[in-house]
Design a protein around this motif. Structure first.
Motif, short mmCIF file in Angstrom:
data_model
loop_
_atom_site.label_atom_id
_atom_site.label_comp_id
_atom_site.label_asym_id
_atom_site.label_seq_id
_atom_site.Cartn_x
_atom_site.Cartn_y
_atom_site.Cartn_z
N ALA A 173 32.34 33.19 45.44
CA ALA A 173 32.20 33.23 43.99
C ALA A 173 32.42 34.65 43.56
O ALA A 173 31.96 35.58 44.22
CB ALA A 173 30.81 32.75 43.57
N ARG A 174 33.16 34.82 42.45
CA ARG A 174 33.40 36.19 41.98
C ARG A 174 33.85 36.21 40.53
O ARG A 174 34.26 35.19 39.97
CB ARG A 174 34.43 36.88 42.86
CG ARG A 174 35.84 36.36 42.73
CD ARG A 174 36.73 37.09 43.71
NE ARG A 174 38.12 37.03 43.32
CZ ARG A 174 39.10 37.38 44.09
NH1 ARG A 174 38.88 37.82 45.29
NH2 ARG A 174 40.34 37.30 43.67
N TRP A 175 33.75 37.41 39.96
CA TRP A 175 34.24 37.66 38.61
C TRP A 175 35.70 38.09 38.71
O TRP A 175 36.03 38.95 39.54
CB TRP A 175 33.42 38.76 37.94
CG TRP A 175 31.99 38.38 37.75
CD1 TRP A 175 30.93 38.76 38.52
CD2 TRP A 175 31.46 37.55 36.71
NE1 TRP A 175 29.77 38.20 38.02
CE2 TRP A 175 30.07 37.47 36.91
CE3 TRP A 175 32.03 36.88 35.63
CZ2 TRP A 175 29.24 36.73 36.07
CZ3 TRP A 175 31.21 36.15 34.79
CH2 TRP A 175 29.83 36.08 35.01
N CYS A 176 36.57 37.53 37.87
CA CYS A 176 38.00 37.82 37.92
C CYS A 176 38.50 38.27 36.56
O CYS A 176 38.29 37.58 35.55
CB CYS A 176 38.78 36.59 38.35
SG CYS A 176 38.37 36.03 40.01
N ALA A 177 39.20 39.40 36.54
CA ALA A 177 39.85 39.86 35.32
C ALA A 177 41.01 38.93 35.01
O ALA A 177 41.61 38.35 35.93
CB ALA A 177 40.34 41.29 35.50
N PRO A 178 41.36 38.76 33.73
CA PRO A 178 42.45 37.85 33.38
C PRO A 178 43.76 38.12 34.13
O PRO A 178 44.45 37.19 34.53
CB PRO A 178 42.62 38.06 31.88
CG PRO A 178 41.27 38.46 31.40
CD PRO A 178 40.70 39.30 32.52
#
Length: 131
Positions: free
Chosen positions: A102-107
């Motif tokens: 799980a991770r945060w992704c920039a557009p």
């Protein structure tokens, strides 16, 4: 047969999107919004909160509906997925349940990831991401 499912569109303060890498079929190994099946007698909001906690370790406040999509599955099953906007209110990002990561992704990262079919176009159509 139709199966009720929910998912969450979660953006952080930097406008990065929360994604999970699916650990099981369908779409094992691909990145998608966190979510899953709605249990009998469970509201959509309760299912979103439960699924997010199970898959990401994050507690969320559930907001309005972002959109709905029907996803075909093996055996003539169709997953009717209602994706809701959600905001993190607690917890720590830790993949769990059927999410292998799980991770945060920039557009700008999204086009380089192996996403579930149609996810990027759907998020753009719902105006979650820039066109």
């Amino acid at each position: 047969m139709r199966v009720n499912c929910v998912g969450a569109v979660v953006l952080d303060d930097a406008r990065r999107l929360l994604l999970v890498q699916r650990g099981h079929a369908p779409s094992a190994g691909r990145w998608s919004l966190p979510g899953g099946r709605v249990e009998p007698g469970e509201s959509d909001a309760a299912a979103v909160r439960r699924e997010l906690l199970e898959e990401t370790g994050l507690e969320v406040a559930v907001g309005p509906l972002a959109g709905t999509v029907d996803l075909p599955a093996p055996g003539g099953v169709t997953y009717e997925v209602r994706d809701y906007h959600a905001t993190v209110v607690g917890g720590a990002l830790t993949p769990g349940d059927d999410a292998t990561d799980a991770r945060w992704c920039a557009p700008d990262e999204l086009a380089r990831l192996p996403l579930t079919d149609g996810l990027l176009d759907t998020l753009r159509a719902w105006l979650v991401l820039p066109p």
